[in-house]
Design a protein around this motif. Sequence first.
Motif: not given
Length: 1010
Positions: A724-727, A763-764, A913-919
């Motif tokens: 989950e952290i990696a995602l 999610r992945i 820390g949600n990089q996917l959402l930031l993208d």
Amino acid sequence: MLPNVERISVSPVFIGRGSQMAALTDALERADGGQPQVLLIGGEAGVGKSRLLEEFEATAVARGSTAVVGNCLEVGAEGLPYAPFATILRRLHRAIGPELDAAAVGRESSLARLLPDMGEAPPEAHDEYARARLFEHTTQLFEQLAADRTFVLAVEDLHWSDRSTRELFAYLIRTLHRARLVLLATYRSDDLHRRHPVRPYLAELERLRTVQRLELPRLARREVARQLAGILSPDRPKAELVDQIFKRSEGNPFFVEELAVASQQGCRTGLTETLRDLLLVRIETLPETTQTMLRLLAQGGSRVEHGLLAAVVEATGTLDEDELIDALRTAVGANIIQQTSDGDGYRFRHALVREAVSDDLMPGEVTRANRRYALALEADPTLVSTDQRASRLAGYWYCSHDAARAVPAVLDAGREARRRNAFAEQLRMLDRALELWEDVPAEVRDTLRDYDHADESYPACSCEGGCDCAGDCSAIQLVDLLAEATVAARFSGETDRSLRYTKRALRLIDEKKSPERAVWFMLARAHALSYDVGARPDKEMLEALGLLEGRKPSAVLAELLHRQALDGMLGIPGREHLDCARRAVEIAEQVGAASLKLHAQLTLGMLHCSFGELEEGAALLAQIRERAEAAGDVNLLSRVYTNLSSHHETQGRSREAAEVARTGLAMIRANGMTGYSGTIILGNLAEPLISLGELDEAERLLAEEPDWSGQRAHRDFMHRLRGEIALLRGDVAGAAEHLAEVRRVGVLWQPQKYVPTSLLAMRIAAAQGRYAEARAELVSVLDRGRPEGHDRSWWALLAAGAAVEADARRLPTMAPGQAEILDRIRCTATGLTVELPLYAGWQAVLDAELARAEGTVTTAHWRRATDALAVLECPFPRGLALFRLAESLAAEGDRAEAAQAALLAGELARKQGNQLLLDDLQALTGRARLAPPTTATQQEDDETFHLTPREQDVLKLLALGRTNRQIAEELFISPKTASVHVSNILAKLDVTGRGEAAAVAHRLRLVATR
């Protein structure tokens, strides 16, 4: 006792280990700076590991460090539990007694299991918690000692180590993060055959960031020439001799020494190509009295005390005291043996010498020698140290093949090992007892009584003369040994062996005559099977219940009922599990099993919460916590904190969950239980931290996970959290790797495990655009049905499934079956509770995602979701709802409000820390040409290409030319994490390589220039 003698075969010059000494010295410097270092030094027998260690030890002492070495000992073919650590503590006690005593204050009872001089161990501490407490207190001791100066602790001959020593050594490595400490271990690489237990152990240790593995190669010809010059000085060796010895020794320093001495003695013609023959040729040149003494010494173990050897030699009648001293002097002078470092005994200078001598003995000689050792030790137990006495005596009697004497001895050694929480060694002793049991005369077996079982719930024999004990139920029976071996195997993590013991015991027990014992073994088998993926012994538990129905109340019956209730709580709870828990409470109270009663009440409280009876469940949980704290029952308290933290997180109270888990973790560490229950409480602390967006702390905690076999039931949990952290960080490939590990190691029949795992998988898959796989994952979970008590996971899972269908709405390949899957999602959501704010918010998100999947979504859907989630302390799923709101507003043309929603979503995404959402937000901003108001934080992000603070740190080091491993070391992260950060940096800077990234860093003045 013996004067110093000249070691003519040992080179006074230290040859050919420059790079290894440099690595050790560098590690010492790092340790001086407060960074503990671990080095594993391997090489074939005789390659010079001990010499390298001696040289480094001298260097460390010269620099003001304290260096101590402890050896793993070999008795027969087995090691002694904790032997090197007992030696280390003993030598530290002699060297820095007052300082050691001060550091040990409050921990004496645990440390006494390693060194009796430290205090007296409590006799009742025979469980896995005491063992974990021993490990934790040992760690705390060394941490306190190494606070002000550097310590070098070395374990020699790890290939002979017992399992408990290895686990304690690994525990120190994993838990000592801030100490001026260098941990070293040497091992014979040529002894590590494919099935040797140390081989996978070393591979696992090498994966840790702080561990270096050094392999000592053989010497080159020029190095052999220098070694020979030192040995043969002042004579310079001729080239012919150098070539001959180099060829025959193949560069092994020990072989070089032996061949050099042989050449001095003119014994060249008698030498063979094998080491055994080489060594025996040297020994055969010694006087017969010396050879006799060496044969006896070889059977005593890797080291033998002078008094014990003297007693054995006296029993043979072959040597008197003066002759023994002369034989010892001769053997030391010939460099065959040497005095032990503490000066009270002898050891062969190299283990290969002892092996060669021992292998040359006839079977009768081996049996007779071991018998003499055993008799001598029985006659005077003070001949060996207290911590070794039981194991050594058991080993001697076992190797003497005298079952009548060996079984009582190995049972005593097993008790001693259990007292010291060395369960693997206890299990080995019990195995020996089981192996020899049928050879023990009946009259001897009848004298073995009153075995103190580790599991107090193990029922006494109630056969009333109807079983094999022939009415004498106080005598130890075979099933008693099997019961104790079953518990030892469980504590050691040997699930397969535990199953074998229970299977054998159940074949011996007559269920009608001894139903409670039969049920006890059934419960033990169920416990072992619970560690296997998909293993659910429900049918056997019903059979066990049938055996006890109608009988008087007992602790076994209460435990059986509690086990059924607990399985329901962890699996698919039903009202019948509530009844089982209530009955377990009642029976435990009747039979006076106070701790079992509280455990059953705790399970009852959690079951009430599963059925939505929150007030009743919460009241019971609070009551149990208060009683457990008052009683100081750390076993029960660890479970209370574990269940309470999980309960709070499930209900959306992440901050409270983290506080409870943190308190529980502190309690567990203070009581030395980290190794047993530390993993699950670490996970229960990391999970709410992830929910709160505190990823760095969560990642650090997960890195502290103790790798204990007894914790393997929770490995899937830890890997899922790492995934989950990696995602969240945008490392989809890394998340997929952790998911694969979850499914490889996981016990995934419990909804609390398989529902979040499937959510991560969905999610992945969605992040990679594999929508069909995400749908299939959801269907597989829906097909299992929806059990009670896991509403939070179900809301998130169903919302994610609806989002997948919405994202894939226009894909032709996904159109078939889409309407049906949406109907199933709606149907499954019916009945989920919405009483809690988090659940009400998830319901609004699900409604909006379903509408989006059907093309009917409006801005109002997302406004309701964001409003419902506004009261929560966690950034997710509110950040997701705000993103969807911004997307919907942009579609309607309201760019200003869309920009504001996107800005708020970005702040929450950064907090999480949600990089996917930031993208996704960045893509939306570009597509919709949103221009949100610029904040100071955003202005800073724009100047640094939206790099996170951690990525800016990585970029600074990257610009200085650091490698990924060097970056990882300086920032205290793993090389893999550093690689992920570098990849993210290159993508954000839109550059193709590290050089271009460095140029950007210099342009932005992120790196100081001189």
